[in-house]
Write an enzyme that holds these catalytic residues in place. Structure first.
Site, PDB file in Angstrom:
ATOM      1  N   ASP A  56      -9.330 -30.204  33.024  1.00  0.00           N
ATOM      2  CA  ASP A  56      -8.159 -29.751  32.274  1.00  0.00           C
ATOM      3  C   ASP A  56      -6.905 -30.001  33.099  1.00  0.00           C
ATOM      4  O   ASP A  56      -6.793 -29.557  34.240  1.00  0.00           O
ATOM      5  CB  ASP A  56      -8.283 -28.251  31.967  1.00  0.00           C
ATOM      6  N   TYR A  61       1.810 -30.330  35.163  1.00  0.00           N
ATOM      7  CA  TYR A  61       1.128 -30.070  36.433  1.00  0.00           C
ATOM      8  C   TYR A  61       1.437 -31.155  37.462  1.00  0.00           C
ATOM      9  O   TYR A  61       1.159 -30.978  38.649  1.00  0.00           O
ATOM     10  CB  TYR A  61      -0.397 -30.018  36.234  1.00  0.00           C
ATOM     11  N   LYS A  96      -1.862 -31.889  28.133  1.00  0.00           N
ATOM     12  CA  LYS A  96      -0.994 -31.077  27.279  1.00  0.00           C
ATOM     13  C   LYS A  96       0.424 -31.621  27.240  1.00  0.00           C
ATOM     14  O   LYS A  96       0.930 -32.144  28.233  1.00  0.00           O
ATOM     15  CB  LYS A  96      -0.967 -29.622  27.786  1.00  0.00           C
ATOM     16  N   HIS A 129       1.482 -27.337  24.847  1.00  0.00           N
ATOM     17  CA  HIS A 129       1.304 -26.427  25.980  1.00  0.00           C
ATOM     18  C   HIS A 129       1.943 -25.054  25.779  1.00  0.00           C
ATOM     19  O   HIS A 129       1.434 -24.046  26.270  1.00  0.00           O
ATOM     20  CB  HIS A 129       1.895 -27.082  27.232  1.00  0.00           C
TER      21      HIS A 129
END
Length: 305
Positions: A56, A61, A96, A129
């Protein structure tokens, strides 16, 4: 416990997505979370070598490129003739679309960017997200407009077979109701990834998702570590012969919520896989449910209309 009809696959290590879209696929119940994961190359490599098949990530990120390099090194492109044993079709990769990428065209571009960084031809799941949009106050109705446009982009990606399932993250019942009641809705969300643990046992949201055939996926399953020293958690963990972390992760699975724990520790990465080898009694699950305080350790999506 484990009595959610969504998990109708005989192998309980997987859960079925896309039941309502007539294109069911299997997703592993346990995956590797990568939010703020520093030693990401080593963790992903060791995870894949030891049986993990779900990863994931998210554009925000800022680690998709690093993950992509590991996947390129370890995943075969010619049925193992290159000496690599892991097949792309056996993996389940999620990314996402961030609050900075909302809107129809923006979301399409964001997806292509994620795909390129991950060095993949398709994703297994792509999520919105966050229900809010960068630059807008949580009370601004523009959030709703942008969400709808972003979902339309995800539907196109799904229809173009660039992604095998689509969903949302951090959506409340109100956000989901808005999406599901839209007259323009073509594809229903397969997943809603939210903060879920005994201190934030979102019973109403869990039931809503269950009734609408949406898989509620848990992040922050350990409550940011706050529950590891809880006396009830330690007592139940001792009773079943497991660690507090394993107990809390298994608790989510008992509610049919897949988990994506993050760890920098290779030993704990392997240890997490043992949550697939035991179950919890209804009494233990119900007792953990009662620890609920509606306490969050991550952002609260109720701030966004």
């Amino acid at each position: 416990m484990n009595n959610n009809n969504n998990n109708n696959n005989e192998n309980e290590n997987f859960i079925i997505l896309n039941e309502l879209n007539l294109n069911p696929i299997k997703m592993p119940m346990l995956g590797i979370g990568t939010f703020k994961l520093n030693d990401i190359e080593n963790i992903i490599k060791v995870g894949l070598e030891n049986g993990y098949r779900r990863i994931d990530t998210a554009s925000m990120y800022n680690n998709e490129e690093r993950i992509g390099k590991v996947l390129n090194e370890m995943v075969t492109k010619n049925d193992g003739l290159d000496g690599k044993k892991i097949k792309r079709e056996d993996l389940f990769i999620t990314s996402k679309c961030s609050f900075m990428e909302q809107g129809y065209e923006n979301a399409l571009k964001a997806f292509e960017s994620s795909l390129k960084k991950l060095q993949l031809d398709y994703l297994d799941c792509y999520l919105i997200h966050w229900p809010g949009v960068k630059g807008l106050d949580g009370s601004d109705s523009g959030n709703s407009i942008q969400r709808a446009q972003t979902w339309r982009a995800l539907e196109k990606l799904y229809q173009d077979k660039k992604v095998r399932s689509i969903g949302v993250s951090n959506y409340t019942i109100n956000h989901l109701t808005e999406l599901l009641s839209s007259p323009n809705l073509q594809i229903k969300p397969a997943i809603n990834q939210v903060e879920f643990h005994p201190l934030n046992f979102q019973k109403d949201l869990l039931e809503f998702c269950k009734n609408n055939k949406i898989i509620l996926e848990s992040y922050g399953s350990l409550a940011g570590g706050r529950l590891l020293n809880n006396e009830s958690v330690k007592e139940f963990a001792k009773k079943v012969g497991r660690t507090p972390s394993q107990l809390l992760l298994r608790y989510c699975l008992e509610h049919n919520c897949p988990v994506i724990p993050k760890t920098e520790n290779v030993h704990r990465l392997i240890e997490n896989q043992m949550i697939l080898d035991f179950t919890l009694s209804d009494d233990i699950v119900n007792s953990l449910d009662k620890l609920n305080k509606d306490q969050r350790f991550y952002m609260n999506p109720n701030s966004v209309i």
